[in-house]
Design a protein around this motif. Structure first.
Motif, PDB file in Angstrom:
ATOM      1  N   LEU A 109       0.902  -1.239   0.144  1.00 55.67           N
ATOM      2  CA  LEU A 109       0.081  -0.151  -0.104  1.00 55.67           C
ATOM      3  C   LEU A 109       0.939   1.249  -0.059  1.00 55.67           C
ATOM      4  CD1 LEU A 109      -2.646  -1.276   2.468  1.00 55.67           C
ATOM      5  CD2 LEU A 109      -3.261  -0.466   0.208  1.00 55.67           C
ATOM      6  N   ARG A 110       2.109   1.189   0.824  1.00 58.46           N
ATOM      7  CA  ARG A 110       2.776   2.457   0.830  1.00 58.46           C
ATOM      8  C   ARG A 110       3.544   2.498  -0.302  1.00 58.46           C
ATOM      9  NH1 ARG A 110       4.217   4.350   6.200  1.00 58.46           N
ATOM     10  NH2 ARG A 110       5.951   4.944   5.395  1.00 58.46           N
ATOM     11  N   LEU A 111       3.977   1.455  -0.972  1.00 61.43           N
ATOM     12  CA  LEU A 111       4.669   1.643  -2.319  1.00 61.43           C
ATOM     13  C   LEU A 111       3.775   2.332  -3.338  1.00 61.43           C
ATOM     14  CD1 LEU A 111       7.495   0.205  -2.519  1.00 61.43           C
ATOM     15  CD2 LEU A 111       6.522  -1.392  -3.955  1.00 61.43           C
ATOM     16  N   GLY A 112       2.649   2.005  -3.407  1.00 60.42           N
ATOM     17  CA  GLY A 112       1.505   2.396  -4.297  1.00 60.42           C
ATOM     18  C   GLY A 112       1.308   3.991  -4.467  1.00 60.42           C
ATOM     19  N   GLN A 113       1.692   4.447  -2.909  1.00 57.88           N
ATOM     20  CA  GLN A 113       1.566   6.005  -2.841  1.00 57.88           C
ATOM     21  C   GLN A 113       2.834   6.463  -2.665  1.00 57.88           C
ATOM     22  OE1 GLN A 113      -1.638   6.764   0.274  1.00 57.88           O
ATOM     23  NE2 GLN A 113      -1.509   4.409   0.669  1.00 57.88           N
ATOM     24  N   GLY A 114       3.945   6.115  -3.128  1.00 58.98           N
ATOM     25  CA  GLY A 114       5.245   6.518  -3.281  1.00 58.98           C
ATOM     26  C   GLY A 114       5.932   6.931  -1.792  1.00 58.98           C
ATOM     27  N   LYS A 115       5.459   5.825  -1.148  1.00 62.37           N
ATOM     28  CA  LYS A 115       6.103   5.968   0.529  1.00 62.37           C
ATOM     29  C   LYS A 115       7.157   4.807   0.577  1.00 62.37           C
ATOM     30  CE  LYS A 115       1.663   7.306   2.853  1.00 62.37           C
ATOM     31  NZ  LYS A 115       0.774   6.823   3.400  1.00 62.37           N
ATOM     32  N   ASP A 116       8.023   4.960   1.772  1.00 67.24           N
ATOM     33  CA  ASP A 116       8.998   4.193   2.259  1.00 67.24           C
ATOM     34  C   ASP A 116       8.609   2.872   2.802  1.00 67.24           C
ATOM     35  OD1 ASP A 116      11.060   5.781   1.058  1.00 67.24           O
ATOM     36  OD2 ASP A 116      11.640   6.412   3.069  1.00 67.24           O
ATOM     37  N   ARG A 117       9.194   1.857   2.566  1.00 60.01           N
ATOM     38  CA  ARG A 117       8.572   0.654   3.050  1.00 60.01           C
ATOM     39  C   ARG A 117       8.929   0.709   4.634  1.00 60.01           C
ATOM     40  NH1 ARG A 117       8.761  -4.238   1.038  1.00 60.01           N
ATOM     41  NH2 ARG A 117       8.400  -4.244  -1.206  1.00 60.01           N
ATOM     42  N   ILE A 118       8.262  -0.135   5.232  1.00 62.80           N
ATOM     43  CA  ILE A 118       8.432  -0.281   6.894  1.00 62.80           C
ATOM     44  C   ILE A 118       9.336  -1.468   6.988  1.00 62.80           C
ATOM     45  CG2 ILE A 118       6.336   0.868   7.468  1.00 62.80           C
ATOM     46  CD1 ILE A 118       5.279  -1.929   8.430  1.00 62.80           C
ATOM     47  N   SER A 119      10.029  -1.444   8.116  1.00 63.24           N
ATOM     48  CA  SER A 119      10.821  -2.969   8.308  1.00 63.24           C
ATOM     49  C   SER A 119      10.126  -3.884   8.694  1.00 63.24           C
ATOM     50  CB  SER A 119      11.649  -2.620   9.761  1.00 63.24           C
ATOM     51  OG  SER A 119      12.029  -3.826  10.336  1.00 63.24           O
ATOM     52  N   THR A 120      10.444  -5.286   8.206  1.00 61.25           N
ATOM     53  CA  THR A 120       9.635  -6.377   8.280  1.00 61.25           C
ATOM     54  C   THR A 120       9.672  -6.970   9.696  1.00 61.25           C
ATOM     55  OG1 THR A 120      11.346  -7.697   7.420  1.00 61.25           O
ATOM     56  CG2 THR A 120       9.935  -7.101   5.717  1.00 61.25           C
ATOM     57  N   THR A 121      10.485  -6.471  10.390  1.00 55.88           N
ATOM     58  CA  THR A 121      10.410  -6.839  11.980  1.00 55.88           C
ATOM     59  C   THR A 121      10.351  -5.735  12.750  1.00 55.88           C
ATOM     60  OG1 THR A 121      12.665  -6.765  12.099  1.00 55.88           O
ATOM     61  CG2 THR A 121      11.811  -8.941  11.408  1.00 55.88           C
ATOM     62  N   GLY A 122      10.034  -5.901  13.944  1.00 57.01           N
ATOM     63  CA  GLY A 122      10.344  -4.926  15.035  1.00 57.01           C
ATOM     64  C   GLY A 122       8.942  -4.285  15.594  1.00 57.01           C
ATOM     65  N   TYR A 123       7.771  -4.464  14.865  1.00 55.94           N
ATOM     66  CA  TYR A 123       6.600  -3.855  15.020  1.00 55.94           C
ATOM     67  C   TYR A 123       5.768  -4.930  15.965  1.00 55.94           C
ATOM     68  CZ  TYR A 123       7.676  -0.152  11.842  1.00 55.94           C
ATOM     69  OH  TYR A 123       8.324   0.893  11.161  1.00 55.94           O
ATOM     70  N   SER A 124       5.046  -4.287  16.953  1.00 55.71           N
ATOM     71  CA  SER A 124       4.139  -5.249  17.502  1.00 55.71           C
ATOM     72  C   SER A 124       2.882  -5.681  16.288  1.00 55.71           C
ATOM     73  CB  SER A 124       3.602  -4.656  18.687  1.00 55.71           C
ATOM     74  OG  SER A 124       2.361  -3.535  18.131  1.00 55.71           O
ATOM     75  N   GLN A 125       2.281  -6.683  16.650  1.00 55.21           N
ATOM     76  CA  GLN A 125       1.098  -7.136  15.662  1.00 55.21           C
ATOM     77  C   GLN A 125       0.267  -6.065  15.626  1.00 55.21           C
ATOM     78  OE1 GLN A 125       0.669 -10.511  14.874  1.00 55.21           O
ATOM     79  NE2 GLN A 125      -1.329 -10.792  14.642  1.00 55.21           N
ATOM     80  N   GLN A 126      -0.134  -5.545  16.771  1.00 52.91           N
ATOM     81  CA  GLN A 126      -1.288  -4.376  17.037  1.00 52.91           C
ATOM     82  C   GLN A 126      -0.718  -3.238  15.970  1.00 52.91           C
ATOM     83  OE1 GLN A 126      -4.418  -4.839  17.700  1.00 52.91           O
ATOM     84  NE2 GLN A 126      -4.472  -3.001  16.841  1.00 52.91           N
TER      85      GLN A 126
END
Ligand SMILES: Nc1ncnc2c1ncn2[C@@H]1O[C@H](COP(=O)(O)OP(=O)(O)OP(=O)(O)O)[C@@H](O)[C@H]1O
Length: 418
Positions: A109-126
């Motif tokens: 979704l971010r890619l489609g709006q020209g935003k950077d990717r978020i990291s694939t680890t380190g976020y809580s599920q929520q």
């Protein structure tokens, strides 16, 4: 004769036989496409739209039908000013949890709006879910989310529950996600928790395997484009269709057979593709599949295979499970590897049997001996050794087995039988 001469080509243009080729029309799927169309129609009418679940075995046209429907949906939606539609496609092939799927969705979704990717680890599920809802919200309108090969996420199905709920979520007011789940694993559908099954599979479309007639009709237009005129003998397409229909009913398999047959004909500088080349192609693809099956075994699987190869090299087959297990233990010791229980070894053997790598015989020897199993390789020892020799951990043991087999003169005879 020049030094460089153009190869005698059977192919005019092989791209219609590529995996990624998108055919002009979808054949033999009228009922399924009609259901699909009806399921997506409410998007155009700005009515609430159910989630859709497609299931059917591999190569039955789920992906190609979805691409076809979505491209029509997109272009038709564009003609209505009051229909806001976006589509995103996430293949779950290399994702193994809900969390990873959610991250992949956020990034798509971010890619489609020209935003950077978020990291694939380190976020809580929520947190990932919150990000997902934010992205969906900022997109607005109807968002069709295709989750291809959805069964890869296994039992952790909270994404499947969480995502549709985005509709009633506080965060999201003006966005309507519609999930299209695609799966070729019937078990996956059975194992979904009831609440997920209810939300995800509001509309189900089954894609049954193709029969030989259907496969013929799928192959014909591609064959026409792919080969030069008069190169294909009449029985080639029907044979490819018949082989694939008998085996899997997969269009992918039928197309691969046709391409392989053409490639063999080309390599042999033949002027025509004949039924015999299809038979050769069938053998070739079968071998590749077995080879791949062997390569993809786990370390334990390889150790069990190694033990069986040893007995094969000693000409002591079929071998009883007890003897095979003893050999397996010795091999694990030698490799300094952990060993597993006899029961687990039997599970590995039964997996290998399913893959067509080994034969299992059930024996019944009177009351005292009871029931037991015997095993032998169903593929040439040479092929097994090729795989084991290229697996660094097993190289040494495989070398020993190889010389044992050579001493017993078992490598040659085995290969020619194949
Ligand atoms: N009805 C059809 N008409 C034309 N081509 C088809 C049809 N069905 C399948 N194909 C072709 O067969 C191949 C496999 O189809 P597809 O990828 O859609 O199968 P799938 O059901 O999605 O399989 P998987 O679950 O393995 O992804 C593709 O090259 C596709 O173009």
């Amino acid at each position: 004769m020049g030094m460089f001469e153009r190869d005698q080509q059977v192919f005019a243009d092989a791209t219609p036989l590529d995996d990624s080729y998108e055919p002009e029309d979808i054949r033999e799927r009228d009922d399924e496409l009609e259901k699909y169309q009806r399921a997506l129609q409410p998007i155009i009418d700005n009515r609430p739209t159910s989630n859709i679940f497609l299931y059917g075995k591999t190569g039955t046209g789920k992906t190609v039908a979805t691409k076809f429907m979505l491209s029509h949906l997109e272009s038709d939606a564009a003609t209505y000013d009051d229909v806001e539609l976006s589509t995103i496609w996430v293949s779950c092939e290399n994702l193994s949890s809900s969390y990873q799927v959610a991250v992949a969705l956020v990034n798509e979704l971010r890619l489609g709006q020209g935003k950077d990717r978020i990291s694939t680890t380190g976020y809580s599920q929520q947190r990932v879910f919150d990000l997902l809802y934010d992205e969906l919200d900022s997109l607005g309108g109807t968002v069709v989310i295709v989750l291809d090969e959805i069964d890869n996420i296994g039992q952790s199905d909270d994404i499947l529950y969480g995502l549709p709920r985005a509709r009633s979520n506080d965060y999201v007011e003006d966005v309507r996600p519609v999930i299209v789940g695609i799966s070729n694993d019937f078990q996956f559908r059975e194992n979904l928790s009831p609440k997920v099954k209810d939300t995800l599979a509001e509309k189900e479309i089954l894609f049954p395997p193709y029969d030989a007639n259907q496969l013929r009709s799928i192959l014909h237009p591609r064959a026409e484009k792919a080969f030069h005129d008069d190169v294909l003998e009449d029985d080639v397409v029907p044979l490819c269709a018949a082989f694939a229909a008998q085996d899997t009913g997969s269009a992918r398999q039928a197309i691969r057979l046709l391409r392989e047959a053409g490639e063999i004909a080309q390599a042999e500088e033949a002027e025509a593709v004949t039924g015999d080349f299809v038979r050769d192609a069938q053998d070739e693809l079968e071998k590749n599949q077995l080879y791949q099956g062997m390569q993809e075994l786990t370390t334990q699987g390889h150790a069990v295979l190694c033990a069986l190869a040893y007995h094969q090299a000693l000409d002591e087959v079929p071998v009883r499970s007890r003897d095979l297990y003893d050999r397996y233990i010795k091999i694990c010791d030698r490799l300094d590897a952990d060993s597993v229980s006899e029961r687990r070894v039997r599970d590995h053997l039964s997996d290998m049997n399913m893959l067509g790598l080994i034969s299992v015989y059930e024996r019944n020897e009177g009351l005292s001996a009871g029931r037991y199993h015997e095993y032998e390789l169903d593929v040439p020892l040479k092929a097994v050794l090729d795989v084991l020799l290229s697996t660094s951990r097993f190289e040494d043991v495989a070398n020993i087995i190889q010389s044992t087999a050579e001493d017993n003169n078992l490598l040659q005879s085995n290969l020619s039988n194949y």
